[in-house]
Design a protein around this motif. Structure first.
Motif, PDB file in Angstrom:
ATOM      1  N   GLY A 123      -4.864   1.753  -1.546  1.00 55.40           N
ATOM      2  CA  GLY A 123      -3.838   0.981  -0.850  1.00 55.40           C
ATOM      3  C   GLY A 123      -4.351  -0.398  -0.465  1.00 55.40           C
ATOM      4  O   GLY A 123      -3.654  -1.408  -0.622  1.00 55.40           O
ATOM      5  N   PHE A 124      -5.607  -0.435  -0.007  1.00 52.11           N
ATOM      6  CA  PHE A 124      -6.210  -1.697   0.427  1.00 52.11           C
ATOM      7  C   PHE A 124      -6.371  -2.655  -0.753  1.00 52.11           C
ATOM      8  O   PHE A 124      -5.931  -3.808  -0.699  1.00 52.11           O
ATOM      9  N   LYS A 184      -0.440   3.986  -2.469  1.00 56.39           N
ATOM     10  CA  LYS A 184      -1.139   5.001  -1.676  1.00 56.39           C
ATOM     11  C   LYS A 184      -2.119   5.867  -2.463  1.00 56.39           C
ATOM     12  O   LYS A 184      -1.755   6.581  -3.381  1.00 56.39           O
ATOM     13  N   GLY A 185      -3.363   5.751  -2.063  1.00 59.44           N
ATOM     14  CA  GLY A 185      -4.419   6.467  -2.763  1.00 59.44           C
ATOM     15  C   GLY A 185      -4.807   7.757  -2.083  1.00 59.44           C
ATOM     16  O   GLY A 185      -4.032   8.306  -1.301  1.00 59.44           O
ATOM     17  N   LYS A 218       8.332   6.154   1.835  1.00 62.01           N
ATOM     18  CA  LYS A 218       7.748   6.441   3.147  1.00 62.01           C
ATOM     19  C   LYS A 218       8.426   7.646   3.753  1.00 62.01           C
ATOM     20  O   LYS A 218       9.640   7.791   3.651  1.00 62.01           O
ATOM     21  N   ASP A 243      -4.109  -4.617   9.759  1.00 64.76           N
ATOM     22  CA  ASP A 243      -3.544  -3.272   9.704  1.00 64.76           C
ATOM     23  C   ASP A 243      -4.614  -2.219  10.019  1.00 64.76           C
ATOM     24  O   ASP A 243      -4.351  -1.241  10.718  1.00 64.76           O
ATOM     25  N   PRO A 271       0.804  -1.221   0.000  1.00 60.52           N
ATOM     26  CA  PRO A 271       0.000   0.000   0.000  1.00 60.52           C
ATOM     27  C   PRO A 271       0.842   1.279   0.000  1.00 60.52           C
ATOM     28  O   PRO A 271       0.403   2.316  -0.499  1.00 60.52           O
ATOM     29  N   VAL A 272       2.045   1.198   0.517  1.00 61.56           N
ATOM     30  CA  VAL A 272       2.913   2.378   0.561  1.00 61.56           C
ATOM     31  C   VAL A 272       3.270   2.831  -0.869  1.00 61.56           C
ATOM     32  O   VAL A 272       3.523   4.006  -1.121  1.00 61.56           O
ATOM     33  N   LYS A 307      -4.997   2.550  17.307  1.00 56.83           N
ATOM     34  CA  LYS A 307      -4.086   3.701  17.462  1.00 56.83           C
ATOM     35  C   LYS A 307      -4.856   5.017  17.557  1.00 56.83           C
ATOM     36  O   LYS A 307      -4.542   5.876  18.389  1.00 56.83           O
ATOM     37  N   ARG A 308      -5.886   5.167  16.701  1.00 59.30           N
ATOM     38  CA  ARG A 308      -6.688   6.409  16.734  1.00 59.30           C
ATOM     39  C   ARG A 308      -7.432   6.533  18.063  1.00 59.30           C
ATOM     40  O   ARG A 308      -7.550   7.626  18.607  1.00 59.30           O
ATOM     41  N   ARG A 345      -1.702   9.701  12.694  1.00 62.33           N
ATOM     42  CA  ARG A 345      -1.295   8.854  11.564  1.00 62.33           C
ATOM     43  C   ARG A 345       0.227   8.771  11.480  1.00 62.33           C
ATOM     44  O   ARG A 345       0.908   9.791  11.579  1.00 62.33           O
ATOM     45  N   GLY A 346       0.723   7.554  11.293  1.00 62.68           N
ATOM     46  CA  GLY A 346       2.154   7.354  11.114  1.00 62.68           C
ATOM     47  C   GLY A 346       2.916   7.175  12.410  1.00 62.68           C
ATOM     48  O   GLY A 346       4.096   6.855  12.405  1.00 62.68           O
ATOM     49  N   SER A 373      -4.820   0.469  13.111  1.00 65.39           N
ATOM     50  CA  SER A 373      -5.026   1.919  12.985  1.00 65.39           C
ATOM     51  C   SER A 373      -6.211   2.373  13.830  1.00 65.39           C
ATOM     52  O   SER A 373      -6.170   3.443  14.450  1.00 65.39           O
ATOM     53  N   GLY A 412      -4.076   7.511   6.584  1.00 67.63           N
ATOM     54  CA  GLY A 412      -3.070   6.518   6.166  1.00 67.63           C
ATOM     55  C   GLY A 412      -3.669   5.234   5.617  1.00 67.63           C
ATOM     56  O   GLY A 412      -2.948   4.367   5.139  1.00 67.63           O
ATOM     57  N   LYS A 413      -4.989   5.078   5.698  1.00 69.88           N
ATOM     58  CA  LYS A 413      -5.646   3.860   5.207  1.00 69.88           C
ATOM     59  C   LYS A 413      -6.585   4.232   4.063  1.00 69.88           C
ATOM     60  O   LYS A 413      -7.670   4.767   4.292  1.00 69.88           O
ATOM     61  N   THR A 414      -6.138   3.976   2.835  1.00 66.34           N
ATOM     62  CA  THR A 414      -6.934   4.357   1.664  1.00 66.34           C
ATOM     63  C   THR A 414      -7.470   3.121   0.934  1.00 66.34           C
ATOM     64  O   THR A 414      -6.922   2.024   1.057  1.00 66.34           O
TER      65      THR A 414
HETATM   66  N1  CTP Z   1      -1.511   2.952   2.892  1.00 65.03           N
HETATM   67  C1  CTP Z   1      -2.689   3.116   2.150  1.00 65.03           C
HETATM   68  N2  CTP Z   1      -3.759   2.294   2.367  1.00 65.03           N
HETATM   69  C2  CTP Z   1      -3.703   1.296   3.289  1.00 65.03           C
HETATM   70  C3  CTP Z   1      -2.539   1.113   4.042  1.00 65.03           C
HETATM   71  C4  CTP Z   1      -1.450   1.961   3.838  1.00 65.03           C
HETATM   72  O1  CTP Z   1      -2.754   3.993   1.299  1.00 65.03           O
HETATM   73  N3  CTP Z   1      -4.785   0.511   3.446  1.00 65.03           N
HETATM   74  C5  CTP Z   1      -0.351   3.839   2.604  1.00 65.03           C
HETATM   75  C6  CTP Z   1      -0.510   5.214   3.261  1.00 65.03           C
HETATM   76  O2  CTP Z   1       0.076   6.172   2.413  1.00 65.03           O
HETATM   77  C7  CTP Z   1       0.276   5.031   4.550  1.00 65.03           C
HETATM   78  C8  CTP Z   1       1.435   4.173   4.101  1.00 65.03           C
HETATM   79  O3  CTP Z   1       0.851   3.286   3.131  1.00 65.03           O
HETATM   80  O4  CTP Z   1       0.714   6.268   5.090  1.00 65.03           O
HETATM   81  C9  CTP Z   1       2.112   3.390   5.213  1.00 65.03           C
HETATM   82  O5  CTP Z   1       1.215   2.494   5.811  1.00 65.03           O
HETATM   83  P1  CTP Z   1       1.093   2.364   7.387  1.00 65.03           P
HETATM   84  O6  CTP Z   1       2.418   2.454   8.054  1.00 65.03           O
HETATM   85  O7  CTP Z   1       0.254   1.162   7.641  1.00 65.03           O
HETATM   86  O8  CTP Z   1       0.193   3.644   7.745  1.00 65.03           O
HETATM   87  P2  CTP Z   1       0.499   4.906   8.656  1.00 65.03           P
HETATM   88  O9  CTP Z   1       0.654   6.098   7.779  1.00 65.03           O
HETATM   89  O10 CTP Z   1       1.571   4.586   9.625  1.00 65.03           O
HETATM   90  O11 CTP Z   1      -0.880   5.117   9.433  1.00 65.03           O
HETATM   91  P3  CTP Z   1      -1.348   4.466  10.829  1.00 65.03           P
HETATM   92  O12 CTP Z   1      -0.821   5.328  11.929  1.00 65.03           O
HETATM   93  O13 CTP Z   1      -2.836   4.503  10.718  1.00 65.03           O
HETATM   94  O14 CTP Z   1      -0.825   3.069  10.868  1.00 65.03           O
END
Ligand code: CTP
Ligand code: MG
Length: 168
Positions: free
Chosen positions: A51-52, A25-26, A164, A95, A21-22, A102-103, A109-110, A99, A46-48
């Motif tokens: 990406g999914f 990334k959508g 990233k 994943d 997904p990184v 975490k929220r 995010r991140g 998230s 961070g969850k698009t």
């Molecule tokens: N990503 C995405 N769609 C997903 C999972 C990940 O687009 N379903 C992309 C996002 O750009 C994200 C990046 O991959 O920032 C890294 O993924 P991850 O580390 O899982 O997300 P985080 O940005 O760390 O967000 P969170 O704190 O929610 O884990």
């Protein structure tokens, strides 16, 4: 194949589904920007969707390639594809659950959540894949032990490659 190598070969689609997904990334977040009752985002930006779905496709494709290389390990292409899909779906759902937690804990995010980031995707992937093809207890313990290191190394690489923003 040696049992430990076999375990890594088995889990490979989950690793790809978690990492790809990184690259994909959508834009549209899976929670559509909505907030939970605590006023914080349900999942975050961070969850698009892209990406999914990209992760699901990549992981399943990896399993198809794996079947071509080791058909005896899977028995049939059908089993390989089902296993690849289950591992990928599990990795991505794990994943998302991570998230969500975490929220709820107020982490942006991140933000790195040690344990959740490395094991969440693995555990849900193993649970969903279990009915299709099983691993021994030793193999599961081995994956639980090595995955944090692989996750950590893969994230550093993704950061170095500019995929990233943060190396975790
Ligand atoms: N990503 C995405 N769609 C997903 C999972 C990940 O687009 N379903 C992309 C996002 O750009 C994200 C990046 O991959 O920032 C890294 O993924 P991850 O580390 O899982 O997300 P985080 O940005 O760390 O967000 P969170 O704190 O929610 O884990
Ligand atoms: Mg992260």
């Amino acid at each position: 194949m040696k049992p430990l190598l076999e375990a890594l070969w088995y889990i490979l689609p989950a690793y790809f589904a978690n990492a790809s997904p990184v690259v994909f990334k959508g834009k549209t977040p899976m929670d559509f920007g909505r907030k939970f009752r605590d006023g914080r985002r349900i999942l975050g930006d961070g969850k698009t969707w892209r990406g999914f779905l990209g992760g699901l496709l990549t992981g399943t494709l990896i399993a198809a390639i794996q079947y071509c290389l080791t058909p005896d390990f899977y028995g049939s292409l059908d089993t390989a594809l089902k296993l690849g899909f289950a591992l990928s779906l599990g990795a991505l759902l794990g994943d998302l659950i991570g998230s969500f937690i975490k929220r709820r804990m107020g982490m942006p995010r991140g933000y790195p959540a040690v344990g959740l980031d490395q094991w969440g995707f693995l555990i849900v992937a193993l649970i969903l894949a279990y009915p299709i093809k099983t691993l021994s207890t030793g193999q599961v313990l081995f994956l639980l032990a090595v995955t944090p290191f692989i996750h950590w190394a893969a994230n550093i690489l993704a950061h170095k490659l500019g995929w990233k923003n943060v190396p975790w």
